[in-house]
Design an enzyme around this catalytic site. Structure first.
Site, PDB file in Angstrom:
ATOM      1  N   LEU A  83     -45.556  13.245   1.199  1.00 33.39           N
ATOM      2  CA  LEU A  83     -46.666  12.712   0.402  1.00 33.39           C
ATOM      3  C   LEU A  83     -47.986  12.903   1.134  1.00 33.39           C
ATOM      4  O   LEU A  83     -48.026  12.930   2.348  1.00 33.39           O
ATOM      5  CB  LEU A  83     -46.461  11.215   0.140  1.00 33.39           C
ATOM      6  N   ASP A  84     -49.072  13.007   0.377  1.00 35.07           N
ATOM      7  CA  ASP A  84     -50.374  13.026   1.033  1.00 35.07           C
ATOM      8  C   ASP A  84     -51.035  11.660   0.857  1.00 35.07           C
ATOM      9  O   ASP A  84     -50.405  10.725   0.361  1.00 35.07           O
ATOM     10  CB  ASP A  84     -51.249  14.170   0.507  1.00 35.07           C
ATOM     11  N   SER A  85     -52.295  11.561   1.270  1.00 42.04           N
ATOM     12  CA  SER A  85     -52.920  10.239   1.314  1.00 42.04           C
ATOM     13  C   SER A  85     -53.046   9.620  -0.076  1.00 42.04           C
ATOM     14  O   SER A  85     -52.877   8.415  -0.246  1.00 42.04           O
ATOM     15  CB  SER A  85     -54.287  10.319   1.978  1.00 42.04           C
TER      16      SER A  85
END
Lengths: 128, 259
Positions: A83-85
């Site tokens: 996942l990214d931010s």
């Protein structure tokens, strides 16, 4: 029956008062123990860890970007689940919806793995 | 990016990492995530090594540490590196692109997102939770859902770049009011200390860059950031993309320098 009153500091973590504040300890009347509010607070502070774990893992597994097979209690959102931010923020929002309370931003920032969610949520008095 | 980098280069990149970083990368269970972590580290090391005075600095010798807020920084090894102390970097990645920003003399934050990025939540609910009222109003005023979504992504990357610059985790994200046209708001304290740039890369990504203003330099209020953009495959090739159609500045905030 004796109850120890504890502060509710801004961050939402319940803390036990220092010894000097034990003066506020007193015997509760039976009627007070049955008070809904009191029970709700007492219960809210002690959400069963295993129940929380199941619910947290279920929320994470249901997040559409995540392959449910990969989710473990040790999963790190970014390193293990890719996942990214922005995704991480959305997972935290999904956890907020599940547990019915808003996680303050400075705490939410730190929740970047399943483990950290499992540490944080059960100890939060407002978690349902 | 991912397809151009084959296993041969992945091995080469492993060789420029010190053992502890190698171990970290190899401990990641997912192949794609390992590849991404490896590429990111290789990009940072090879890029910073090229900004060193001596052209023969071995990327493997660079040491990194995290500052008090968890932001990665270079740990300079030699007293003579005083000039290098002024070098700052930040890195951001999506599944298909890794960006590394380098500055001299001021901290930098960078965030990239895919333009086609969709979020699970309703955009305005998300914005109400995380953005400041001004920004929510701005988003709410956009009728076309696609335009609104794109504007949301742009705002997100800008706010994220500020957060990543200033204290990695503790910046007040919500209160960081990114005014839509910063050049108009010179009285805003925020605009006085920080400068933003927003780029569209290769038609597929937005990249936001936040740089702290160097107050020792005399710069005009609202003057654009000078920027060079390279498309890089570590150890293989660099292509200067500044001034090409692959790098478009959004909102006219940056001056692109071509070679």
């Amino acid at each position: 029956m004796v109850a120890i009153a504890w502060d509710k500091p801004v961050s939402g973590y319940p803390k036990f008062n220092a010894v000097s504040k034990l003066k506020s300890v007193r015997k509760l009347e039976m009627s007070e123990c049955l008070d809904d509010n009191f029970i709700e607070q007492a219960r809210g502070s002690f959400l069963e860890k295993s129940e929380v774990a199941d619910r947290v893992i279920s929320v994470v597994k249901n997040f559409q970007k995540i392959d449910p097979v990969k989710v473990t209690p040790n999963s790190h959102f970014q390193n293990d689940l890719g996942l990214d931010s922005l995704d991480t923020v959305e997972v935290v929002m999904a956890l907020e919806e599940e547990f019915g309370f808003e996680i303050p931003d400075n705490e939410a920032d730190k929740i970047n793995s399943v483990n950290l969610a499992l540490d944080f949520i059960p100890s939060h008095p407002q978690a349902k | 990016m991912p397809e151009e980098v084959n296993k041969f280069y992945m091995n080469e990149y492993l060789q420029i990492l010190p053992q502890c970083e190698k171990d970290n990368v190899l401990s990641l269970r997912e192949y794609q995530l390992r590849k991404r972590a490896l590429l990111a580290r290789a990009l940072v090391r090879t890029t910073i090594a090229r900004y060193q005075k001596s052209s023969r600095v071995d990327p493997k010798l660079l040491k990194f540490k995290k500052n008090v807020h968890g932001k990665p920084e270079v740990e300079w090894q030699h007293a003579g590196d005083f000039d290098q102390l002024q070098l700052h970097f930040n890195i951001s990645h999506t599944t298909s692109l890794i960006a590394c920003g380098i500055t001299m003399n001021s901290p930098i934050g960078i965030d990239v997102e895919e333009k086609q990025r969709v979020i699970k939540n309703n955009i305005l609910s998300f914005a109400r939770r995380f953005f400041c009222p001004h920004e929510v109003e701005h988003l709410a005023s956009i009728c076309d859902p696609e335009d609104q979504r794109q504007e949301f992504i742009k705002l997100w990357t800008l706010k994220e770049s500020y957060k990543l610059l200033s204290s990695y985790k503790n910046a007040d994200f919500k209160a960081s009011e990114i005014l839509v046209k910063p050049v108009d708001h010179t009285s805003n304290l925020f605009a006085r200390d920080f400068r933003f740039a927003l780029l569209e890369l290769a038609g597929t990504h937005y990249a936001a860059i936040c740089v702290e203003k160097d107050n020792t330099l005399e710069e005009k209020e609202g003057s654009p950031m000078n920027l060079k953009v390279w498309k890089t495959i570590p150890l293989v090739e660099d292509e200067c993309m500044s001034g090409t159609s692959s790098v478009l500045s959004v909102d006219g905030l940056i001056n692109q320098l071509s070679i």
